[in-house]
Design a protein around this motif. Structure first.
Motif, mmCIF file in Angstrom:
data_model
loop_
_atom_site.group_PDB
_atom_site.id
_atom_site.type_symbol
_atom_site.label_atom_id
_atom_site.label_comp_id
_atom_site.label_asym_id
_atom_site.label_seq_id
_atom_site.Cartn_x
_atom_site.Cartn_y
_atom_site.Cartn_z
ATOM 1 N N GLU A 180 0.818 -1.213 0.000
ATOM 2 C CA GLU A 180 0.000 0.000 0.000
ATOM 3 C C GLU A 180 0.850 1.260 0.000
ATOM 4 O O GLU A 180 0.482 2.266 -0.626
ATOM 5 N N HIS A 181 2.000 1.228 0.653
ATOM 6 C CA HIS A 181 2.912 2.372 0.578
ATOM 7 C C HIS A 181 3.390 2.569 -0.859
ATOM 8 O O HIS A 181 3.436 3.707 -1.360
ATOM 9 N N THR A 182 3.750 1.484 -1.509
ATOM 10 C CA THR A 182 4.238 1.577 -2.893
ATOM 11 C C THR A 182 3.159 2.129 -3.808
ATOM 12 O O THR A 182 3.409 3.051 -4.595
ATOM 13 N N LEU A 183 1.959 1.585 -3.719
ATOM 14 C CA LEU A 183 0.873 2.071 -4.561
ATOM 15 C C LEU A 183 0.601 3.551 -4.316
ATOM 16 O O LEU A 183 0.546 4.352 -5.254
ATOM 17 N N ALA A 184 0.447 3.931 -3.059
ATOM 18 C CA ALA A 184 0.101 5.320 -2.746
ATOM 19 C C ALA A 184 1.203 6.281 -3.161
ATOM 20 O O ALA A 184 0.943 7.361 -3.718
ATOM 21 N N SER A 185 2.454 5.914 -2.916
ATOM 22 C CA SER A 185 3.558 6.841 -3.161
ATOM 23 C C SER A 185 3.783 7.104 -4.639
ATOM 24 O O SER A 185 4.406 8.108 -5.001
#
Length: 301
Positions: A180-185
């Motif tokens: 989720e960090h990767t997607l959001a960032s």
């Protein structure tokens, strides 16, 4: 009991095709000329679900999960990373399409899928009619142009390419958080708002599998080694993409970190067009209407 995942493609078929080297899970639907849609990291075929209904009115859509991703089989890891090279993946996609009755087809690829796409265009020019690449530039260009600013933006290229099992062990300790960090960032707004709950559920369901985490890391190890070598060999030999190429990128995406994307692609292909869309890296989910219109205009009804 594991909760059933939502069907993001009502009316589409689900099939698994054995290409000899890998079993590829696909969603298939629509009518018209064949259009192969290839996703990237850290996603699976669900990236296309917002634009698929519109495109399916004009094309037969084939949307596989890349090897090791989603519900496709997981090739064995090896010291040369060959099974995860974009050349091997492109060969599997050509065989997939042949088994489905399509000896030539259109192709659009996002992220890693775009890298499979341009490799397919170089290795199998007879199989592809037109190619669209979404928010990427060629692998060797990225590696050769890495500087402080770009390195911070694509730190994952270096992290995921570290020898096994280092990156996969760290990711597996908190896989959903990393996903989720990767997607959001990588979005323009730096949050998860553009992703439907159904698509997120699909991504969470497979990304937490340690074997698939390892497979996706192996994809990046191939990018740092054998894929780079294949790119350089084509450049040295003067090989070029012979079909028309459309490059789309987000104006807050990854590809904008390196020069003018169209200028870079013209080093690889004579017939290049494209533009930036108002979004980050995930064009089909952040800007589905603009992405769908651009693809429909390029591939033609």
């Amino acid at each position: 009991m594991k909760e059933a995942l939502p069907d993001l493609y009502p009316g589409f078929d689900s099939v698994t095709i054995d290409t000899g080297d890998v079993q590829l899970f696909c969603r298939i639907g629509g009518t018209g000329p064949a259009l192969l849609l290839l996703h990237g990291y850290p996603q699976s075929n669900e990236i296309w679900h917002k634009i698929a209904p519109g495109l399916a009115k004009h094309f037969t859509l084939i949307m596989p999960d890349l090897p090791g991703y989603g519900r496709s089989s997981i090739p064995a890891l090896s010291s040369d990373h060959r099974a995860y090279s974009k050349k091997a993946m492109a060969d599997s996609m050509v065989e997939l399409m042949r088994q489905l009755g399509h000896t030539s087809f259109y192709l659009a690829g996002h992220d890693r899928g775009g890298r499979v796409g341009y490799r397919l265009a170089l290795d199998h020019p007879e199989a592809i009619k037109r190619l669209a690449v979404l928010d990427i530039m060629p692998t060797s260009d990225y590696w050769d142009r890495l500087d402080r600013t770009f390195g911070l933006k694509i730190y994952h290229w270096m992290f995921l390419a570290q020898p096994a099992p280092y990156p996969e062990t760290l990711i597996a300790a908190s896989a959903t958080s990393f996903l989720e960090h990767t997607l959001a960032s990588w979005t323009g707004l730096k949050n998860l708002d553009c992703f439907s709950e159904g698509a997120l559920a699909h991504n969470r369901s497979w990304f937490g599998d340690p074997a698939r985490i390892a497979a996706t890391c192996e994809d990046y190890r191939a990018g740092a080694t054998i894929d780079y070598e294949h790119d350089k060999a084509d450049l040295d030999a003067g090989n070029r993409i012979s079909v028309p190429l459309l490059a789309l990128w987000g104006n807050k995406g990854i590809a904008t970190s390196v020069d003018d994307p169209l200028a870079v692609w013209r080093n690889w292909c004579d017939d290049v067009s494209g533009k930036a869309l108002e979004c980050g890296h995930f064009l089909p989910e952040e800007a589905p209407e603009a992405t769908g219109e651009a693809l429909l205009s390029f591939f033609g009804p």
